[in-house]
Structure formats: C-alpha cells, structure tokens
Motif scaffolding. Structure first.
Motif, PDB file in Angstrom:
ATOM      1  N   CYS A 235      17.520  58.426  50.861  1.00 23.63           N
ATOM      2  CA  CYS A 235      17.041  58.214  49.501  1.00 23.63           C
ATOM      3  C   CYS A 235      16.841  59.585  48.863  1.00 23.63           C
ATOM      4  O   CYS A 235      16.850  60.598  49.551  1.00 23.63           O
ATOM      5  CB  CYS A 235      15.702  57.467  49.506  1.00 23.63           C
ATOM      6  SG  CYS A 235      15.809  55.779  50.144  1.00 23.63           S
ATOM      7  N   VAL A 236      16.682  59.597  47.562  1.00 23.30           N
ATOM      8  CA  VAL A 236      16.328  60.840  46.883  1.00 23.30           C
ATOM      9  C   VAL A 236      14.964  60.662  46.237  1.00 23.30           C
ATOM     10  O   VAL A 236      14.680  59.623  45.634  1.00 23.30           O
ATOM     11  CB  VAL A 236      17.372  61.297  45.834  1.00 23.30           C
ATOM     12  CG1 VAL A 236      18.628  61.794  46.507  1.00 23.30           C
ATOM     13  CG2 VAL A 236      17.689  60.216  44.844  1.00 23.30           C
ATOM     14  N   ARG A 237      14.130  61.683  46.427  1.00 23.32           N
ATOM     15  CA  ARG A 237      12.857  61.747  45.717  1.00 23.32           C
ATOM     16  C   ARG A 237      13.111  62.622  44.507  1.00 23.32           C
ATOM     17  O   ARG A 237      13.519  63.774  44.643  1.00 23.32           O
ATOM     18  CB  ARG A 237      11.762  62.356  46.574  1.00 23.32           C
ATOM     19  CG  ARG A 237      10.422  62.405  45.862  1.00 23.32           C
ATOM     20  CD  ARG A 237       9.346  63.071  46.729  1.00 23.32           C
ATOM     21  NE  ARG A 237       8.091  63.124  46.005  1.00 23.32           N
ATOM     22  CZ  ARG A 237       7.784  64.050  45.096  1.00 23.32           C
ATOM     23  NH1 ARG A 237       8.647  65.008  44.793  1.00 23.32           N
ATOM     24  NH2 ARG A 237       6.620  64.023  44.484  1.00 23.32           N
ATOM     25  N   VAL A 238      12.932  62.045  43.326  1.00 25.96           N
ATOM     26  CA  VAL A 238      13.165  62.768  42.089  1.00 25.96           C
ATOM     27  C   VAL A 238      11.815  63.290  41.601  1.00 25.96           C
ATOM     28  O   VAL A 238      10.898  62.500  41.330  1.00 25.96           O
ATOM     29  CB  VAL A 238      13.844  61.871  41.029  1.00 25.96           C
ATOM     30  CG1 VAL A 238      14.131  62.664  39.766  1.00 25.96           C
ATOM     31  CG2 VAL A 238      15.141  61.284  41.595  1.00 25.96           C
TER      32      VAL A 238
ATOM     33  N   TYR B  21      11.530  57.374  43.804  1.00 19.68           N
ATOM     34  CA  TYR B  21      12.623  57.324  44.774  1.00 19.68           C
ATOM     35  C   TYR B  21      13.766  56.494  44.213  1.00 19.68           C
ATOM     36  O   TYR B  21      13.536  55.455  43.591  1.00 19.68           O
ATOM     37  CB  TYR B  21      12.169  56.693  46.091  1.00 19.68           C
ATOM     38  CG  TYR B  21      11.142  57.517  46.824  1.00 19.68           C
ATOM     39  CD1 TYR B  21      11.530  58.539  47.683  1.00 19.68           C
ATOM     40  CD2 TYR B  21       9.789  57.277  46.656  1.00 19.68           C
ATOM     41  CE1 TYR B  21      10.588  59.293  48.358  1.00 19.68           C
ATOM     42  CE2 TYR B  21       8.836  58.028  47.320  1.00 19.68           C
ATOM     43  CZ  TYR B  21       9.245  59.036  48.169  1.00 19.68           C
ATOM     44  OH  TYR B  21       8.312  59.791  48.832  1.00 19.68           O
ATOM     45  N   ASP B  22      14.975  56.958  44.439  1.00 23.22           N
ATOM     46  CA  ASP B  22      16.195  56.240  44.086  1.00 23.22           C
ATOM     47  C   ASP B  22      17.140  56.270  45.273  1.00 23.22           C
ATOM     48  O   ASP B  22      17.004  57.128  46.157  1.00 23.22           O
ATOM     49  CB  ASP B  22      16.929  56.924  42.921  1.00 23.22           C
ATOM     50  CG  ASP B  22      16.394  56.567  41.542  1.00 23.22           C
ATOM     51  OD1 ASP B  22      15.693  55.548  41.403  1.00 23.22           O
ATOM     52  OD2 ASP B  22      16.687  57.320  40.598  1.00 23.22           O
ATOM     53  N   LEU B  23      18.131  55.393  45.255  1.00 22.87           N
ATOM     54  CA  LEU B  23      19.272  55.556  46.140  1.00 22.87           C
ATOM     55  C   LEU B  23      20.133  56.672  45.561  1.00 22.87           C
ATOM     56  O   LEU B  23      20.229  56.809  44.336  1.00 22.87           O
ATOM     57  CB  LEU B  23      20.089  54.266  46.225  1.00 22.87           C
ATOM     58  CG  LEU B  23      19.438  53.092  46.937  1.00 22.87           C
ATOM     59  CD1 LEU B  23      20.318  51.853  46.810  1.00 22.87           C
ATOM     60  CD2 LEU B  23      19.166  53.410  48.401  1.00 22.87           C
ATOM     61  N   PRO B  24      20.778  57.467  46.396  1.00 20.13           N
ATOM     62  CA  PRO B  24      21.702  58.466  45.862  1.00 20.13           C
ATOM     63  C   PRO B  24      22.851  57.780  45.119  1.00 20.13           C
ATOM     64  O   PRO B  24      23.342  56.734  45.540  1.00 20.13           O
ATOM     65  CB  PRO B  24      22.207  59.189  47.112  1.00 20.13           C
ATOM     66  CG  PRO B  24      21.146  58.951  48.147  1.00 20.13           C
ATOM     67  CD  PRO B  24      20.633  57.567  47.852  1.00 20.13           C
ATOM     68  N   GLY B  25      23.248  58.395  44.027  1.00 15.43           N
ATOM     69  CA  GLY B  25      24.340  57.862  43.228  1.00 15.43           C
ATOM     70  C   GLY B  25      24.081  58.090  41.767  1.00 15.43           C
ATOM     71  O   GLY B  25      23.131  58.769  41.383  1.00 15.43           O
ATOM     72  N   GLY B  26      24.935  57.517  40.935  1.00 14.60           N
ATOM     73  CA  GLY B  26      24.766  57.674  39.502  1.00 14.60           C
ATOM     74  C   GLY B  26      26.003  57.268  38.739  1.00 14.60           C
ATOM     75  O   GLY B  26      26.808  56.453  39.207  1.00 14.60           O
TER      76      GLY B  26
ATOM     77  N   LEU C  19      16.470  65.063  49.339  1.00  7.50           N
ATOM     78  CA  LEU C  19      16.878  64.059  50.310  1.00  7.50           C
ATOM     79  C   LEU C  19      15.695  63.704  51.191  1.00  7.50           C
ATOM     80  O   LEU C  19      15.055  64.582  51.773  1.00  7.50           O
ATOM     81  CB  LEU C  19      18.028  64.598  51.176  1.00  7.50           C
ATOM     82  CG  LEU C  19      18.468  63.725  52.353  1.00  7.50           C
ATOM     83  CD1 LEU C  19      19.016  62.382  51.882  1.00  7.50           C
ATOM     84  CD2 LEU C  19      19.496  64.467  53.196  1.00  7.50           C
ATOM     85  N   VAL C  20      15.389  62.418  51.269  1.00  4.68           N
ATOM     86  CA  VAL C  20      14.349  61.915  52.170  1.00  4.68           C
ATOM     87  C   VAL C  20      14.916  60.715  52.913  1.00  4.68           C
ATOM     88  O   VAL C  20      15.748  59.981  52.381  1.00  4.68           O
ATOM     89  CB  VAL C  20      13.049  61.526  51.426  1.00  4.68           C
ATOM     90  CG1 VAL C  20      12.372  62.742  50.825  1.00  4.68           C
ATOM     91  CG2 VAL C  20      13.307  60.480  50.367  1.00  4.68           C
TER      92      VAL C  20
END
Length: 152
Positions: free
Chosen positions: A34-37, A45-50, A121-122
């Motif tokens: 996951c990504v911590r923004v 937290y989001d899933l990586p992507g966009g 990245l977490v």
C-alpha cells in the motif's frame, strides 16, 4: 457513462471528471503493498496506482504508477475486477476514478526510482488494509481477493 460497481457519492450539482485508472494488489510474505500518502493529519492509505495517461493500457499505467509511488517494478498478471470511486482530490477537484484492479507480482524494488516524495510504501496485512484504505473501491478489491483466495 456508467459502471457496474460505483462507490462514493457524487457531489450534488458538481460534475465529476471521469478518470480512467488502474490499481494493483501485490503481496509479499502475506502482506499487501500500500502507499501512505503524507498529508499531515489528513494522511491516508491507497493501493498503488492511478490515472491511465494518453494511450497507455491499464497494465502500462500500473507499472508506471508503481515505480513513481513506491520504486517497485511490477508485472501485472490478472485483472480481478473494475470499480469506480467518486471523491475529491487533495486540491478539491471532483473526480470519478474508473478502472481496473489488478493482481501483480513484484519484479524488483529500487527506492531511488520513486518520484512521488509524499508517497511511502507500506506493507499491511490484508485485513488491516480493509479498514485503513481511503477508498471503498480499494477495500472492495482487497475483499474480492480475500474471498477468492480463502484457504489458499
């Protein structure tokens, strides 16, 4: 346009920009990337992507976004579903992210190649991710994976 699975609520009287997207689920040692923004007290937290840019495929966008946000190179393997999420971006812009959720595998990790300084990245346990991810569509993708892989 409409999609089969829509999360969130459109703001009344506001046009939400339709944004084609791709997000990924990568697992390592039972944990989910996951990504911590970092937004100070508003971090999430989001899933990586966009967003899918130009004439990119979802797979190409996913690979690019993973590197930009985490420094991880991934190989997409299977599209597990499609969902949309109404939300307001950090700058207040109304968006409807619409796109695929992909299983992917980690190929390599080079933190120096990450370009988004506010993304970290977490690795979260999938059950923790269910409650921590900002978007219901992201939690839905994790829940879908968990249900399909129960007992695996």
């Amino acid at each position: 346009m409409s999609v089969a699975l829509q999360f969130g609520q459109a703001q009344p009287g506001v046009t939400h920009l339709w944004r084609t997207t791709a997000f990924g689920l990568v697992f390592h040692d039972g944990k989910l990337a996951c990504v911590r923004v970092d937004r100070g007290e508003g971090s999430y937290y989001d899933l990586p992507g966009g967003a899918v840019d130009g004439d990119e495929t979802e797979e190409q966008a996913l690979v690019r976004e993973f590197v930009e946000e985490t420094g991880m190179t991934v190989r997409p393997s299977a599209r597990i579903g499609e969902a949309a999420q109404y939300f307001l971006k950090s700058d207040g812009a109304p968006i409807n992210n619409v796109g695929g959720f992909w299983l992917a595998e980690q190929v390599s990790l080079d933190p120096a190649s990450k370009v988004e300084a506010d993304h970290e990245l977490v690795w979260l346990h999938p059950h923790t991710a269910l409650s921590e991810l900002r978007h219901d569509a992201h939690a839905w993708a994790v829940a879908t994976w968990l249900r399909r892989n129960a007992g695996a």
